[in-house]
Design an enzyme around this catalytic site. Structure first.
Site, PDB file in Angstrom:
ATOM      1  CG  ASN A  25      -3.678  -8.165  17.768  1.00  0.00           C
ATOM      2  OD1 ASN A  25      -4.740  -8.807  17.818  1.00  0.00           O
ATOM      3  ND2 ASN A  25      -3.596  -7.001  17.158  1.00  0.00           N
ATOM      4  NE  ARG A  39      14.427   2.735  14.100  1.00  0.00           N
ATOM      5  CZ  ARG A  39      15.531   1.971  14.245  1.00  0.00           C
ATOM      6  NH1 ARG A  39      16.582   2.417  14.911  1.00  0.00           N
ATOM      7  NH2 ARG A  39      15.589   0.784  13.688  1.00  0.00           N
ATOM      8  N   GLY A  66       5.205  -8.429  25.710  1.00  0.00           N
ATOM      9  CA  GLY A  66       5.904  -9.505  25.002  1.00  0.00           C
ATOM     10  C   GLY A  66       4.931 -10.408  24.269  1.00  0.00           C
ATOM     11  CB  THR A  87       2.059 -10.140  19.509  1.00  0.00           C
ATOM     12  OG1 THR A  87       0.907  -9.639  18.839  1.00  0.00           O
ATOM     13  CG2 THR A  87       2.889 -10.995  18.559  1.00  0.00           C
ATOM     14  N   GLY A 115       1.311  -1.348   3.969  1.00  0.00           N
ATOM     15  CA  GLY A 115       0.749  -2.662   3.653  1.00  0.00           C
ATOM     16  C   GLY A 115       1.479  -3.682   4.503  1.00  0.00           C
ATOM     17  N   GLY A 120       6.634   5.621  12.336  1.00  0.00           N
ATOM     18  CA  GLY A 120       6.413   5.088  10.995  1.00  0.00           C
ATOM     19  C   GLY A 120       6.478   3.572  10.943  1.00  0.00           C
ATOM     20  CB  ALA A 131       5.035  -1.493  11.354  1.00  0.00           C
ATOM     21  CB  ALA A 132       5.013  -3.295  17.138  1.00  0.00           C
ATOM     22  N   GLY A 133       3.836  -5.371  15.154  1.00  0.00           N
ATOM     23  CA  GLY A 133       3.440  -6.745  14.829  1.00  0.00           C
ATOM     24  C   GLY A 133       4.062  -7.208  13.514  1.00  0.00           C
ATOM     25  CG  ASP A 134       3.054  -5.379   9.809  1.00  0.00           C
ATOM     26  OD1 ASP A 134       2.278  -6.337   9.980  1.00  0.00           O
ATOM     27  OD2 ASP A 134       2.695  -4.289   9.315  1.00  0.00           O
ATOM     28  N   GLY A 152       1.809  -6.717  22.921  1.00  0.00           N
ATOM     29  CA  GLY A 152       2.355  -5.371  23.048  1.00  0.00           C
ATOM     30  C   GLY A 152       3.573  -5.335  23.961  1.00  0.00           C
ATOM     31  CG  ASN A 206      -2.022  -0.866   1.295  1.00  0.00           C
ATOM     32  OD1 ASN A 206      -2.477  -1.308   0.248  1.00  0.00           O
ATOM     33  ND2 ASN A 206      -2.498  -1.181   2.474  1.00  0.00           N
TER      34      ASN A 206
HETATM   35  P1  ATP Z   1       0.649  -3.233  15.477  1.00  0.00           P
HETATM   36  O1  ATP Z   1      -0.759  -3.387  14.976  1.00  0.00           O
HETATM   37  O2  ATP Z   1       0.908  -1.953  16.237  1.00  0.00           O
HETATM   38  O3  ATP Z   1       1.689  -3.523  14.468  1.00  0.00           O
HETATM   39  P2  ATP Z   1       0.093  -5.652  16.901  1.00  0.00           P
HETATM   40  O4  ATP Z   1      -1.166  -5.373  17.658  1.00  0.00           O
HETATM   41  O5  ATP Z   1       0.025  -6.510  15.696  1.00  0.00           O
HETATM   42  O6  ATP Z   1       0.864  -4.321  16.601  1.00  0.00           O
HETATM   43  P3  ATP Z   1       1.545  -6.004  19.382  1.00  0.00           P
HETATM   44  O7  ATP Z   1       1.132  -7.159  20.198  1.00  0.00           O
HETATM   45  O8  ATP Z   1       1.120  -4.645  19.814  1.00  0.00           O
HETATM   46  O9  ATP Z   1       1.154  -6.339  17.869  1.00  0.00           O
HETATM   47  O10 ATP Z   1       3.144  -5.960  19.272  1.00  0.00           O
HETATM   48  C1  ATP Z   1       3.888  -6.974  18.618  1.00  0.00           C
HETATM   49  C2  ATP Z   1       5.166  -7.221  19.393  1.00  0.00           C
HETATM   50  O11 ATP Z   1       5.928  -6.015  19.401  1.00  0.00           O
HETATM   51  C3  ATP Z   1       4.977  -7.587  20.853  1.00  0.00           C
HETATM   52  O12 ATP Z   1       4.790  -8.982  21.013  1.00  0.00           O
HETATM   53  C4  ATP Z   1       6.302  -7.098  21.470  1.00  0.00           C
HETATM   54  O13 ATP Z   1       7.301  -8.079  21.247  1.00  0.00           O
HETATM   55  C5  ATP Z   1       6.623  -5.875  20.620  1.00  0.00           C
HETATM   56  N1  ATP Z   1       6.157  -4.627  21.252  1.00  0.00           N
HETATM   57  C6  ATP Z   1       5.012  -3.954  20.984  1.00  0.00           C
HETATM   58  N2  ATP Z   1       4.893  -2.852  21.776  1.00  0.00           N
HETATM   59  C7  ATP Z   1       6.021  -2.820  22.533  1.00  0.00           C
HETATM   60  C8  ATP Z   1       6.523  -1.929  23.547  1.00  0.00           C
HETATM   61  N3  ATP Z   1       5.844  -0.849  23.924  1.00  0.00           N
HETATM   62  N4  ATP Z   1       7.730  -2.231  24.116  1.00  0.00           N
HETATM   63  C9  ATP Z   1       8.430  -3.324  23.756  1.00  0.00           C
HETATM   64  N5  ATP Z   1       8.002  -4.202  22.810  1.00  0.00           N
HETATM   65  C10 ATP Z   1       6.820  -3.954  22.200  1.00  0.00           C
END
Ligand code: ATP
Length: 288
Positions: A178, A267, A207, A202, A40, A269, A231-234, A204, A12
């Site tokens: 998640n 960071r 862990g 996951t 995306g 983005g 993009a933490a999950g990605d 947040g 995207n």
């Molecule tokens: P997003 O939609 O924001 O990409 P998500 O909901 O798919 O995220 P999360 O469970 O929020 O996924 O985060 C994925 C992983 O990122 C977590 O399992 C953890 O390892 C790491 N993480 C997310 N937020 C944090 C944080 N605040 N500090 C440290 N690690 C984090």
């Protein structure tokens, strides 16, 4: 290729407009900032796998428009094999139109465009095939069936959340939802009963929780100064795939993924926030 990752997913262009308040239906408001970013889930996860050191092929599609060309350039810059990124005639490149208000609330319209045309013809001999739900579920099914036929590992990030056909779960090795997504899918036990070997929930900053038929264990979170969790999950999924493809055992690959995802939250983005292998290695070492 031995040790490589094939990501089957969306591409995207994210268009982000910021205003004091979001418009209500029928209302027009003046914005004060605008930016465009590659996005995306497919592209984010492919970039994360590549930056974690995996030879990465991407199965995706863009439209025959300027945005498509720019996004192909981004993929090439990341070192991603784009030979299976199709250019679909007559449809736009996928777009996410994102409105953000000054208090951080957002409202998003996603237009699938070319992503709805993604088909898989080749999984590029990958050791790990990784996918999400922003391309047709039939495409994910086809990719995972091809992976199973050659003994490749299949990893599904079930996002955005949607009910999954039993045939897809039957060919999924690892699922990475998640907390919200796992609930919508009926819980980890139901996913195991449907044929998935490993459920990684996951959580947040807390862990992740891993559930298998043999029991549960936790993935440690890395404590960082988070500014933006986009993009933490990605990042987690792409980094996990890269380390599994490289031959890591599951616990080590999960620890690496947790560190990579943590850094990405420090960071702003999506793609720009994803760390390199050197950065992840430094954080993992500092915590040992
Ligand atoms: P997003 O939609 O924001 O990409 P998500 O909901 O798919 O995220 P999360 O469970 O929020 O996924 O985060 C994925 C992983 O990122 C977590 O399992 C953890 O390892 C790491 N993480 C997310 N937020 C944090 C944080 N605040 N500090 C440290 N690690 C984090």
């Amino acid at each position: 290729m031995r040790g490589s990752v094939c990501v089957v997913g969306s591409t995207n262009l994210d268009l982000v407009a910021t205003a004091a308040v979001l418009p209500r239906p029928g209302e027009t408001v003046m914005g004060h900032a605008y930016a465009e970013h590659p996005g995306g889930k497919g592209l984010n996860q492919a970039a994360a796998a590549a930056r974690s050191g995996a030879a990465t092929a991407f199965v995706s599609a863009v439209g025959d428009d300027a945005a498509g060309g720019r996004l192909l350039d981004v993929m090439r810059t990341e070192g991603i094999d784009v030979s299976s990124v199709a250019t679909a005639p007559g449809v736009p490149t996928g777009r996410a139109l994102i409105g953000v208000s000054d208090d951080g609330t957002n409202s998003i319209i996603v237009v699938s465009g070319a992503n709805s045309t993604v088909r898989v013809d080749d999984i590029h001999g990958a050791a790990v095939v990784l996918s999400q739900l922003e391309v047709p579920v039939e495409t994910v099914q086809e990719a995972f069936s091809m992976a199973r036929a050659v003994g490749a590992l299949t990893i599904l990030n079930p996002a955005p959340a949607a009910p999954l056909p039993p045939e897809l779960l039957a060919v999924t090795d690892i699922i990475v939802p998640n907390e919200h997504e796992v609930e919508l899918l009926g819980g980890a036990t139901a996913l195991l009963a449907a044929g998935v070997t490993t459920v990684v929930v996951t959580q947040g900053a807390a862990g992740a929780l891993v559930v298998t038929a043999d029991g549960e264990f936790r993935v440690r979170p890395y404590r960082v100064a988070s500014v933006d969790t986009t993009a933490a999950g990605d990042t987690f999924c792409g980094a996990l795939s890269a380390r599994l493809a490289a031959g890591d055992v599951l616990v080590d690959a999960l620890d690496w993924a947790s560190a990579a995802a943590a850094i990405s939250t420090t960071r702003p983005g999506a793609v720009p926030s994803i760390p390199t292998a050197d950065e992840v290695e430094a954080l993992v070492r500092s915590a040992d």
